[in-house]
Design a protein around this motif. Structure first.
Motif, PDB file in Angstrom:
ATOM      1  N   GLN A  77     -20.359-101.095 -13.967  1.00 11.41           N
ATOM      2  CA  GLN A  77     -20.062-101.654 -15.291  1.00 11.41           C
ATOM      3  C   GLN A  77     -21.095-102.692 -15.720  1.00 11.41           C
ATOM      4  OE1 GLN A  77     -18.373-102.123 -12.470  1.00 11.41           O
ATOM      5  NE2 GLN A  77     -17.141-103.998 -12.470  1.00 11.41           N
ATOM      6  N   TYR A  78     -21.894-103.202 -14.749  1.00 14.66           N
ATOM      7  CA  TYR A  78     -22.925-104.193 -15.076  1.00 14.66           C
ATOM      8  C   TYR A  78     -24.302-103.564 -15.295  1.00 14.66           C
ATOM      9  CZ  TYR A  78     -19.492-107.681 -13.612  1.00 14.66           C
ATOM     10  OH  TYR A  78     -18.358-108.456 -13.498  1.00 14.66           O
ATOM     11  N   SER A  79     -24.371-102.247 -15.459  1.00 14.43           N
ATOM     12  CA  SER A  79     -25.669-101.574 -15.489  1.00 14.43           C
ATOM     13  C   SER A  79     -26.568-102.025 -16.635  1.00 14.43           C
ATOM     14  CB  SER A  79     -25.485-100.051 -15.543  1.00 14.43           C
ATOM     15  OG  SER A  79     -24.772 -99.674 -16.698  1.00 14.43           O
ATOM     16  N   ASP A  80     -25.973-102.512 -17.741  1.00  8.83           N
ATOM     17  CA  ASP A  80     -26.829-102.908 -18.865  1.00  8.83           C
ATOM     18  C   ASP A  80     -27.380-104.315 -18.702  1.00  8.83           C
ATOM     19  OD1 ASP A  80     -24.399-104.136 -19.251  1.00  8.83           O
ATOM     20  OD2 ASP A  80     -24.394-103.904 -21.431  1.00  8.83           O
ATOM     21  N   ASN A  81     -26.844-105.089 -17.733  1.00 10.80           N
ATOM     22  CA  ASN A  81     -27.339-106.451 -17.564  1.00 10.80           C
ATOM     23  C   ASN A  81     -26.760-107.031 -16.274  1.00 10.80           C
ATOM     24  OD1 ASN A  81     -28.873-108.657 -18.373  1.00 10.80           O
ATOM     25  ND2 ASN A  81     -27.170-109.630 -19.456  1.00 10.80           N
ATOM     26  N   ALA A  82     -27.558-107.096 -15.233  1.00 12.27           N
ATOM     27  CA  ALA A  82     -27.029-107.473 -13.918  1.00 12.27           C
ATOM     28  C   ALA A  82     -27.969-108.397 -13.165  1.00 12.27           C
ATOM     29  CB  ALA A  82     -26.781-106.223 -13.078  1.00 12.27           C
ATOM     30  N   CYS A  83     -27.371-109.350 -12.435  1.00 16.11           N
ATOM     31  CA  CYS A  83     -28.131-110.177 -11.498  1.00 16.11           C
ATOM     32  C   CYS A  83     -28.240-109.513 -10.122  1.00 16.11           C
ATOM     33  CB  CYS A  83     -27.466-111.549 -11.332  1.00 16.11           C
ATOM     34  SG  CYS A  83     -27.840-112.690 -12.689  1.00 16.11           S
ATOM     35  N   CYS A  84     -27.506-108.436  -9.913  1.00 15.96           N
ATOM     36  CA  CYS A  84     -27.570-107.712  -8.630  1.00 15.96           C
ATOM     37  C   CYS A  84     -28.468-106.493  -8.776  1.00 15.96           C
ATOM     38  CB  CYS A  84     -26.177-107.280  -8.190  1.00 15.96           C
ATOM     39  SG  CYS A  84     -25.327-106.200  -9.379  1.00 15.96           S
ATOM     40  N   ASN A  85     -29.052-106.072  -7.667  1.00 11.74           N
ATOM     41  CA  ASN A  85     -29.837-104.843  -7.678  1.00 11.74           C
ATOM     42  C   ASN A  85     -28.986-103.678  -7.184  1.00 11.74           C
ATOM     43  OD1 ASN A  85     -29.888-104.936  -4.809  1.00 11.74           O
ATOM     44  ND2 ASN A  85     -31.696-106.244  -4.857  1.00 11.74           N
ATOM     45  N   ALA A  86     -29.559-102.480  -7.215  1.00 15.68           N
ATOM     46  CA  ALA A  86     -28.793-101.274  -6.881  1.00 15.68           C
ATOM     47  C   ALA A  86     -28.323-101.288  -5.427  1.00 15.68           C
ATOM     48  CB  ALA A  86     -29.641-100.036  -7.148  1.00 15.68           C
ATOM     49  N   GLU A  87     -29.144-101.792  -4.521  1.00 14.11           N
ATOM     50  CA  GLU A  87     -28.765-101.803  -3.102  1.00 14.11           C
ATOM     51  C   GLU A  87     -27.598-102.755  -2.854  1.00 14.11           C
ATOM     52  OE1 GLU A  87     -30.742-102.470   1.332  1.00 14.11           O
ATOM     53  OE2 GLU A  87     -32.001-102.594  -0.450  1.00 14.11           O
ATOM     54  N   THR A  88     -27.603-103.917  -3.515  1.00 14.40           N
ATOM     55  CA  THR A  88     -26.488-104.850  -3.394  1.00 14.40           C
ATOM     56  C   THR A  88     -25.190-104.193  -3.850  1.00 14.40           C
ATOM     57  OG1 THR A  88     -27.882-106.802  -3.685  1.00 14.40           O
ATOM     58  CG2 THR A  88     -25.557-107.046  -4.211  1.00 14.40           C
ATOM     59  N   ALA A  89     -25.222-103.528  -5.006  1.00 12.42           N
ATOM     60  CA  ALA A  89     -24.020-102.884  -5.537  1.00 12.42           C
ATOM     61  C   ALA A  89     -23.492-101.812  -4.597  1.00 12.42           C
ATOM     62  CB  ALA A  89     -24.313-102.284  -6.910  1.00 12.42           C
ATOM     63  N   PHE A 142     -13.834-104.936 -15.948  1.00 10.33           N
ATOM     64  CA  PHE A 142     -13.936-104.238 -17.220  1.00 10.33           C
ATOM     65  C   PHE A 142     -14.526-102.864 -16.959  1.00 10.33           C
ATOM     66  CE2 PHE A 142     -17.815-106.652 -16.672  1.00 10.33           C
ATOM     67  CZ  PHE A 142     -18.841-105.834 -17.126  1.00 10.33           C
ATOM     68  N   LYS A 143     -14.350-101.960 -17.898  1.00 11.62           N
ATOM     69  CA  LYS A 143     -14.715-100.565 -17.681  1.00 11.62           C
ATOM     70  C   LYS A 143     -16.221-100.325 -17.836  1.00 11.62           C
ATOM     71  CE  LYS A 143     -10.307 -98.415 -18.928  1.00 11.62           C
ATOM     72  NZ  LYS A 143      -9.635 -97.455 -19.829  1.00 11.62           N
ATOM     73  N   GLU A 144     -16.722 -99.424 -17.015  1.00 12.95           N
ATOM     74  CA  GLU A 144     -18.113 -98.985 -17.144  1.00 12.95           C
ATOM     75  C   GLU A 144     -18.325 -98.411 -18.544  1.00 12.95           C
ATOM     76  OE1 GLU A 144     -21.156 -95.669 -15.184  1.00 12.95           O
ATOM     77  OE2 GLU A 144     -19.204 -96.033 -14.271  1.00 12.95           O
ATOM     78  N   GLY A 145     -19.434 -98.777 -19.162  1.00  7.82           N
ATOM     79  CA  GLY A 145     -19.753 -98.272 -20.492  1.00  7.82           C
ATOM     80  C   GLY A 145     -19.320 -99.183 -21.619  1.00  7.82           C
ATOM     81  N   SER A 146     -18.465-100.174 -21.314  1.00 11.48           N
ATOM     82  CA  SER A 146     -18.041-101.118 -22.348  1.00 11.48           C
ATOM     83  C   SER A 146     -18.850-102.409 -22.238  1.00 11.48           C
ATOM     84  CB  SER A 146     -16.549-101.428 -22.210  1.00 11.48           C
ATOM     85  OG  SER A 146     -16.264-102.016 -20.959  1.00 11.48           O
ATOM     86  N   GLU A 147     -18.870-103.181 -23.310  1.00 14.34           N
ATOM     87  CA  GLU A 147     -19.590-104.447 -23.277  1.00 14.34           C
ATOM     88  C   GLU A 147     -18.883-105.414 -22.324  1.00 14.34           C
ATOM     89  OE1 GLU A 147     -20.919-108.205 -26.149  1.00 14.34           O
ATOM     90  OE2 GLU A 147     -19.720-106.545 -26.971  1.00 14.34           O
ATOM     91  N   ASN A 148     -19.652-106.222 -21.624  1.00 11.17           N
ATOM     92  CA  ASN A 148     -19.082-107.235 -20.736  1.00 11.17           C
ATOM     93  C   ASN A 148     -18.311-108.251 -21.573  1.00 11.17           C
ATOM     94  OD1 ASN A 148     -18.535-109.334 -18.970  1.00 11.17           O
ATOM     95  ND2 ASN A 148     -20.568-109.325 -18.028  1.00 11.17           N
ATOM     96  N   CYS A 171     -37.656-108.647 -18.062  1.00 10.39           N
ATOM     97  CA  CYS A 171     -36.361-109.145 -18.510  1.00 10.39           C
ATOM     98  C   CYS A 171     -35.942-108.459 -19.802  1.00 10.39           C
ATOM     99  CB  CYS A 171     -36.471-110.651 -18.710  1.00 10.39           C
ATOM    100  SG  CYS A 171     -35.033-111.444 -19.424  1.00 10.39           S
ATOM    101  N   HIS A 172     -36.861-108.293 -20.724  1.00 15.33           N
ATOM    102  CA  HIS A 172     -36.521-107.775 -22.050  1.00 15.33           C
ATOM    103  C   HIS A 172     -36.672-106.255 -22.091  1.00 15.33           C
ATOM    104  CE1 HIS A 172     -36.248-111.846 -23.338  1.00 15.33           C
ATOM    105  NE2 HIS A 172     -37.478-112.089 -22.957  1.00 15.33           N
ATOM    106  N   THR A 173     -35.732-105.579 -21.461  1.00 16.20           N
ATOM    107  CA  THR A 173     -35.737-104.122 -21.441  1.00 16.20           C
ATOM    108  C   THR A 173     -34.317-103.634 -21.666  1.00 16.20           C
ATOM    109  OG1 THR A 173     -37.514-104.147 -19.807  1.00 16.20           O
ATOM    110  CG2 THR A 173     -36.339-102.072 -20.088  1.00 16.20           C
ATOM    111  N   THR A 174     -34.062-102.896 -22.715  1.00 17.73           N
ATOM    112  CA  THR A 174     -32.719-102.373 -22.941  1.00 17.73           C
ATOM    113  C   THR A 174     -32.473-101.226 -21.979  1.00 17.73           C
ATOM    114  OG1 THR A 174     -33.427-100.732 -24.559  1.00 17.73           O
ATOM    115  CG2 THR A 174     -32.869-102.938 -25.389  1.00 17.73           C
ATOM    116  N   LEU A 175     -31.195-100.997 -21.646  1.00 17.12           N
ATOM    117  CA  LEU A 175     -30.859 -99.933 -20.708  1.00 17.12           C
ATOM    118  C   LEU A 175     -31.257 -98.570 -21.254  1.00 17.12           C
ATOM    119  CD1 LEU A 175     -29.477 -99.256 -18.024  1.00 17.12           C
ATOM    120  CD2 LEU A 175     -27.357 -98.916 -19.289  1.00 17.12           C
ATOM    121  N   THR A 176     -30.998 -98.331 -22.542  1.00 17.77           N
ATOM    122  CA  THR A 176     -31.348 -97.036 -23.127  1.00 17.77           C
ATOM    123  C   THR A 176     -32.837 -96.772 -22.997  1.00 17.77           C
ATOM    124  OG1 THR A 176     -29.535 -97.220 -24.703  1.00 17.77           O
ATOM    125  CG2 THR A 176     -31.278 -95.637 -25.228  1.00 17.77           C
TER     126      THR A 176
END
Length: 501
Positions: free
Chosen positions: A20-32, A175-181, A206-211
């Motif tokens: 659910q944090y894919s659009d903006n996260a302090c964690c990386n993929a391995e942590t998740a 909160f659900k994946e795909g929804s705004e935090n 830092c300034h990169t949108t997920l899309t």
């Protein structure tokens, strides 16, 4: 080691938590991927030290862990302004204090966990103050530790959170994946603290949108596909074999594999039927689910755990295991119960079975009463089914031959027996055992793809270096130029946090 400098869009793998944090996260993929394991903080800080928890309770702990690791808002409530300040005893850059959490969320967490067993220090009732946990004396029901959701939320994590009944002024863990935090709209006037002294966050990317990032990743993927031939074409390795035990994560043919530094199974790097992701997860429930974890009765001793990891690596990675596939026709509609993954009667060194038993005899384990098989008991009730190894198996022979449902045979003639254990960097000793025993025919309908089979590890590593150089040149396709106003510095610092979200 697992916090990013800044929160940013993150491409989590399909099976991981925290998506659910894919659009903006302090964690990386391995942590998740590892929030529910002991990889991040060690076995002494696992929430299920008293044995498996109910699915609802487990889900709350995962949600809280994802919030702490991934949500940059948590950094607003960093406990120590100066982080690791030599003038303030105990100060650190990772601890939180008094972050308001919705009261209803705390209450639901408590209700879903109140009958589960947990370990917390008697006076503080904090999870952190009890790094060791004795099952007999310290594991108690949640309801015998905490009086309700308020006490649980405010004490379990040592004051990190505050039970807040005014829920417009409270954050959420879920909160659900795909929804705004939803936390983006909570207490927006509360500032983030200054970065820790000496911490200079790297906001590149830092300034990169997920899309936009996903579009760029697609471009990079196409280019990486074009580079594969640099790794896999042309070199020779006579040991390459078809992998005859088939499951959803087995390679078609054994081949050199570049395992990551911290994974298990690295001794098979020159020729393996397992891939790097499988090796990284043999000790978790990612491959087969929580019902087939060997530590369902609680953490095991390090020596005992090591034997289970060695056997799992052998099964997943060693192509010799396929010689003892149980069913010749694999999934044969005319043979009830037939499958392509089960083994039968593979001879294992008697001394290895005996050492395994000795190192595990005092650990708790779950096996079916009559068959004594690990596989025949997918559910495990701690109170009625967890027993010491020595109360289930009479010795190494019975353990080896029954625990895995007949997959192995206790062999006293050790020249004619395989081993689960050998050192990284040495030749696989199983290559010289019972060489006249043939591999079976591939499963019907399985047409093994031997592309890349003949590649030596040395040559592969040289080629990987070449590919790495080229992939470095592609990074700008992903991270340069797009904008995302939500980018924030990650103010809770640990070994696995990004610099910015």
């Amino acid at each position: 080691s697992h916090t990013k400098d800044v929160s940013s869009p993150t491409a989590f793998v399909h099976q991981s938590a925290c998506r659910q944090y894919s659009d903006n996260a302090c964690c990386n993929a391995e942590t998740a991927l590892n929030v529910h394991t002991d990889t991040l903080y060690g076995a002494e800080y696992k929430w299920d030290r008293c044995g498996p928890m109910g699915a609802k309770c487990q889900a709350h702990f995962v949600a809280e862990a994802c919030f702490y690791e991934c949500d940059h808002h948590a950094g607003k409530y960093r406990m120590y302004e100066g982080c690791e300040d030599k003038d303030v005893e105990g100060s650190n850059s990772w601890q939180m204090l008094g972050m308001p959490i919705k009261a209803t969320e705390c209450d639901t967490f408590y209700e879903d966990c109140k009958d589960d067993l947990f370990c917390a220090e008697d006076s503080s009732k904090s999870f952190f103050d009890l790094p060791t946990c004795d099952f007999a004396t310290q594991c108690r029901k949640f309801s015998n530790i905490y009086s309700g959701g308020k006490e649980m939320c405010e004490k379990l994590w040592d004051g990190a959170f505050k039970y807040e009944t005014n829920e417009q002024h409270a954050y959420t863990w879920s909160f659900k994946e795909g929804s705004e935090n939803p936390n983006n709209k909570v207490l927006t006037a509360v500032p983030h603290p200054e970065p820790c002294p000496g911490f200079d966050p790297d906001a590149a990317g830092c300034h990169t949108t997920l899309t936009d990032m996903n579009q760029r990743i697609d471009l990079v993927s196409e280019k990486v596909d074009d580079l594969e031939s640099l790794v896999f074409d042309g070199a020779e390795d006579e040991d390459c074999e078809v992998c005859h035990l088939r499951n959803s994560h087995t390679k078609d043919v054994s081949s050199p594999t570049a395992f990551v530094h911290q994974s298990a199974c690295r001794q098979y790097s020159d020729n393996a039927c397992c891939n790097a992701e499988t090796a990284l997860n043999v000790h978790t429930d990612t491959l087969y689910g929580a019902e087939y974890k060997w530590d369902r009765c609680g953490p095991m001793g390090a020596k005992c755990q090591a034997h289970f990891v060695a056997e799992a690596c052998f099964y997943e990675c060693d192509h010799h295991a396929g010689k003892y596939r149980m069913y010749e026709g694999c999934e044969d509609k005319d043979v009830e119960g037939s499958n392509s993954w089960q083994m039968l009667g593979m001879p294992i060194k008697a001394t290895e079975c005996d050492t395994f038993y000795e190192d595990c005899k005092d650990d708790l384990f779950c096996a079916e009463d009559s068959s004594k098989s690990f596989f025949d008991l997918p559910t495990c009730d701690f109170a009625t089914q967890c027993r010491k190894f020595s109360n289930i198996y009479s010795g190494g022979k019975e353990m080896c031959e029954k625990l895995w449902d007949g997959a192995f045979k206790y062999e006293t003639n050790e020249q004619h027996a395989y081993t689960w254990s050998f050192k990284e960097g040495s030749e696989n000793p199983n290559n010289k055992v019972l060489t006249a025993v043939p591999h079976p025919e591939p499963c019907p309908g399985f047409d093994p793809d031997a592309a890349g089979c003949h590649t030596t590890l040395t040559d592969m590593n040289q080629r990987i270096d070449l590919v790495s150089e080229k992939v470095d040149d592609l990074e700008s396709l992903v991270f340069d130029g797009a904008e995302d106003e939500d980018c924030e510095v990650c103010h809770l610092r640990n070994s696995h946090t990004k610099d910015v979200s």
